[in-house]
Design a protein around this motif. Structure first.
Motif, PDB file in Angstrom:
ATOM      1  N   SER A  10       0.839  -1.189   0.000  1.00  0.00           N
ATOM      2  CA  SER A  10       0.000   0.000   0.000  1.00  0.00           C
ATOM      3  C   SER A  10       0.875   1.240   0.000  1.00  0.00           C
ATOM      4  O   SER A  10       1.750   1.379   0.848  1.00  0.00           O
ATOM      5  CB  SER A  10      -0.893  -0.019   1.253  1.00  0.00           C
ATOM      6  N   ARG A  11       0.643   2.129  -0.971  1.00  0.00           N
ATOM      7  CA  ARG A  11       1.417   3.382  -0.990  1.00  0.00           C
ATOM      8  C   ARG A  11       0.668   4.492  -0.284  1.00  0.00           C
ATOM      9  O   ARG A  11       1.258   5.274   0.435  1.00  0.00           O
ATOM     10  CB  ARG A  11       1.661   3.825  -2.438  1.00  0.00           C
ATOM     11  N   SER A  12      -0.651   4.572  -0.516  1.00  0.00           N
ATOM     12  CA  SER A  12      -1.405   5.695   0.053  1.00  0.00           C
ATOM     13  C   SER A  12      -2.401   5.261   1.120  1.00  0.00           C
ATOM     14  O   SER A  12      -3.239   6.062   1.547  1.00  0.00           O
ATOM     15  CB  SER A  12      -2.104   6.479  -1.060  1.00  0.00           C
ATOM     16  N   GLY A  13      -2.316   4.007   1.583  1.00  0.00           N
ATOM     17  CA  GLY A  13      -3.046   3.598   2.787  1.00  0.00           C
ATOM     18  C   GLY A  13      -4.366   2.883   2.584  1.00  0.00           C
ATOM     19  O   GLY A  13      -4.908   2.313   3.539  1.00  0.00           O
ATOM     20  N   ASN A  14      -4.926   2.896   1.371  1.00  0.00           N
ATOM     21  CA  ASN A  14      -6.258   2.284   1.190  1.00  0.00           C
ATOM     22  C   ASN A  14      -6.231   0.763   1.374  1.00  0.00           C
ATOM     23  O   ASN A  14      -7.068   0.191   2.087  1.00  0.00           O
ATOM     24  CB  ASN A  14      -6.796   2.616  -0.212  1.00  0.00           C
ATOM     25  N   THR A  15      -5.257   0.117   0.760  1.00  0.00           N
ATOM     26  CA  THR A  15      -5.166  -1.352   0.871  1.00  0.00           C
ATOM     27  C   THR A  15      -4.774  -1.743   2.293  1.00  0.00           C
ATOM     28  O   THR A  15      -5.253  -2.745   2.831  1.00  0.00           O
ATOM     29  CB  THR A  15      -4.144  -1.895  -0.151  1.00  0.00           C
ATOM     30  N   LYS A  16      -3.927  -0.930   2.894  1.00  0.00           N
ATOM     31  CA  LYS A  16      -3.518  -1.194   4.284  1.00  0.00           C
ATOM     32  C   LYS A  16      -4.733  -1.165   5.222  1.00  0.00           C
ATOM     33  O   LYS A  16      -4.883  -2.029   6.089  1.00  0.00           O
ATOM     34  CB  LYS A  16      -2.481  -0.157   4.737  1.00  0.00           C
ATOM     35  N   GLU A  17      -5.608  -0.189   5.011  1.00  0.00           N
ATOM     36  CA  GLU A  17      -6.797  -0.082   5.874  1.00  0.00           C
ATOM     37  C   GLU A  17      -7.679  -1.327   5.716  1.00  0.00           C
ATOM     38  O   GLU A  17      -8.188  -1.871   6.701  1.00  0.00           O
ATOM     39  CB  GLU A  17      -7.566   1.189   5.499  1.00  0.00           C
ATOM     40  N   MET A  18      -7.824  -1.793   4.487  1.00  0.00           N
ATOM     41  CA  MET A  18      -8.605  -3.023   4.261  1.00  0.00           C
ATOM     42  C   MET A  18      -7.938  -4.204   4.967  1.00  0.00           C
ATOM     43  O   MET A  18      -8.610  -5.019   5.623  1.00  0.00           O
ATOM     44  CB  MET A  18      -8.684  -3.324   2.757  1.00  0.00           C
ATOM     45  N   ALA A  19      -6.623  -4.284   4.845  1.00  0.00           N
ATOM     46  CA  ALA A  19      -5.874  -5.393   5.461  1.00  0.00           C
ATOM     47  C   ALA A  19      -6.098  -5.426   6.978  1.00  0.00           C
ATOM     48  O   ALA A  19      -6.321  -6.500   7.559  1.00  0.00           O
ATOM     49  CB  ALA A  19      -4.379  -5.233   5.165  1.00  0.00           C
ATOM     50  N   GLU A  20      -6.051  -4.253   7.580  1.00  0.00           N
ATOM     51  CA  GLU A  20      -6.198  -4.205   9.051  1.00  0.00           C
ATOM     52  C   GLU A  20      -7.595  -4.630   9.482  1.00  0.00           C
ATOM     53  O   GLU A  20      -7.751  -5.318  10.495  1.00  0.00           O
ATOM     54  CB  GLU A  20      -5.854  -2.794   9.547  1.00  0.00           C
ATOM     55  N   ILE A  21      -8.592  -4.262   8.715  1.00  0.00           N
ATOM     56  CA  ILE A  21      -9.971  -4.660   9.068  1.00  0.00           C
ATOM     57  C   ILE A  21     -10.136  -6.183   8.915  1.00  0.00           C
ATOM     58  O   ILE A  21     -10.731  -6.850   9.775  1.00  0.00           O
ATOM     59  CB  ILE A  21     -11.001  -3.908   8.194  1.00  0.00           C
ATOM     60  N   ILE A  22      -9.593  -6.728   7.836  1.00  0.00           N
ATOM     61  CA  ILE A  22      -9.705  -8.185   7.614  1.00  0.00           C
ATOM     62  C   ILE A  22      -8.977  -8.944   8.727  1.00  0.00           C
ATOM     63  O   ILE A  22      -9.512  -9.905   9.305  1.00  0.00           O
ATOM     64  CB  ILE A  22      -9.150  -8.569   6.217  1.00  0.00           C
ATOM     65  N   ALA A  23      -7.765  -8.497   9.066  1.00  0.00           N
ATOM     66  CA  ALA A  23      -6.986  -9.178  10.115  1.00  0.00           C
ATOM     67  C   ALA A  23      -7.710  -9.103  11.463  1.00  0.00           C
ATOM     68  O   ALA A  23      -7.753 -10.092  12.211  1.00  0.00           O
ATOM     69  CB  ALA A  23      -5.596  -8.562  10.212  1.00  0.00           C
ATOM     70  N   LYS A  24      -8.281  -7.947  11.763  1.00  0.00           N
ATOM     71  CA  LYS A  24      -9.008  -7.778  13.034  1.00  0.00           C
ATOM     72  C   LYS A  24     -10.202  -8.746  13.076  1.00  0.00           C
ATOM     73  O   LYS A  24     -10.439  -9.427  14.087  1.00  0.00           O
ATOM     74  CB  LYS A  24      -9.490  -6.325  13.144  1.00  0.00           C
ATOM     75  N   ALA A  25     -10.920  -8.832  11.970  1.00  0.00           N
ATOM     76  CA  ALA A  25     -12.084  -9.734  11.922  1.00  0.00           C
ATOM     77  C   ALA A  25     -11.644 -11.195  12.072  1.00  0.00           C
ATOM     78  O   ALA A  25     -12.324 -11.992  12.732  1.00  0.00           O
ATOM     79  CB  ALA A  25     -12.848  -9.539  10.623  1.00  0.00           C
ATOM     80  N   MET A  26     -10.518 -11.542  11.480  1.00  0.00           N
ATOM     81  CA  MET A  26     -10.013 -12.924  11.606  1.00  0.00           C
ATOM     82  C   MET A  26      -9.658 -13.214  13.059  1.00  0.00           C
ATOM     83  O   MET A  26     -10.003 -14.270  13.605  1.00  0.00           O
ATOM     84  CB  MET A  26      -8.798 -13.133  10.699  1.00  0.00           C
ATOM     85  N   ASN A  27      -8.977 -12.271  13.692  1.00  0.00           N
ATOM     86  CA  ASN A  27      -8.627 -12.442  15.112  1.00  0.00           C
ATOM     87  C   ASN A  27      -9.882 -12.545  15.971  1.00  0.00           C
ATOM     88  O   ASN A  27      -9.976 -13.420  16.846  1.00  0.00           O
ATOM     89  CB  ASN A  27      -7.757 -11.277  15.584  1.00  0.00           C
TER      90      ASN A  27
END
Ligand SMILES: Cc1cc2nc3c(=O)[nH]c(=O)nc-3n(C[C@H](O)[C@H](O)[C@H](O)COP(=O)(O)O)c2cc1C
Length: 158
Positions: A10-27
């Motif tokens: 992620s360069r400008s943060g959009n994909t990173k934000e998606m990644a964090e939400i998915i990881a949180k939901a998995m946890n």
């Protein structure tokens, strides 16, 4: 105990934000999951996880080069990701800007590696997609995908 990883570029943060939400939901769904930028992941690290989730911005309708490089380098242990759960997501600038082809490119690499990839009959079919910064719809799709990945991983890791 089963473990998952969400890897993103992620360069400008959009994909990173998606990644964090998915990881949180998995946890939250009970699958211990790490969330890492691709530059912090060595290809051999993939061997240690039961679920591998990969997100990329859409670059010319395909995955970004660092994500492709991760898959290309994983050829050194080809066959050893067989049976792991795989999933993908992408952020793009435009509707029909190639986000689904980006996801399918990642899914192709996962299938060739032997990963099990689940579609979604109700949610974003191939994987969550965002147009720019994730809005409420995208956040909900990321949560749903994270829950479904955790559920499938639990079943397969029995
Ligand atoms: C090199 C490059 C190529 C891109 N190609 C596309 C494209 O084909 N289609 C599209 O909709 N957006 C394209 N974009 C826009 C990004 O996919 C979009 O801004 C994305 O949300 C960026 O994700 P990030 O914030 O995680 O870096 C491109 C951006 C860059 C830098």
């Amino acid at each position: 105990m089963a473990k998952g990883i969400v890897i993103y570029y992620s360069r400008s943060g959009n994909t990173k934000e998606m990644a964090e939400i998915i990881a949180k939901a998995m946890n939250e769904a009970g699958l211990k999951t790490e969330c890492k930028s691709v530059d912090k992941v060595k290809p051999e690290d993939l061997l240690g996880f039961d679920a591998i989730v990969v997100g990329s911005p859409t670059y010319y309708g395909s995955m970004a080069a660092p994500i492709k490089e991760l898959f290309d380098d994983a050829v050194s242990f080809h066959g050893q990701l067989d049976g792991k759960v795989g999933a993908a997501f992408s952020s793009a600038a435009n509707i029909a800007g190639g986000n689904e082809t980006t996801i399918m490119g990642i899914v192709e690499a996962m299938l060739i590696s032997g990963c099990v990839v689940q579609g979604d009959p109700q949610g974003d079919h191939y994987g969550p997609v965002s147009i720019g910064k994730p809005d409420q719809r995208v956040k909900q799709q990321c949560e749903r995908r994270g829950q479904r990945i955790a559920e499938l991983t639990r079943k397969l890791a029995l």
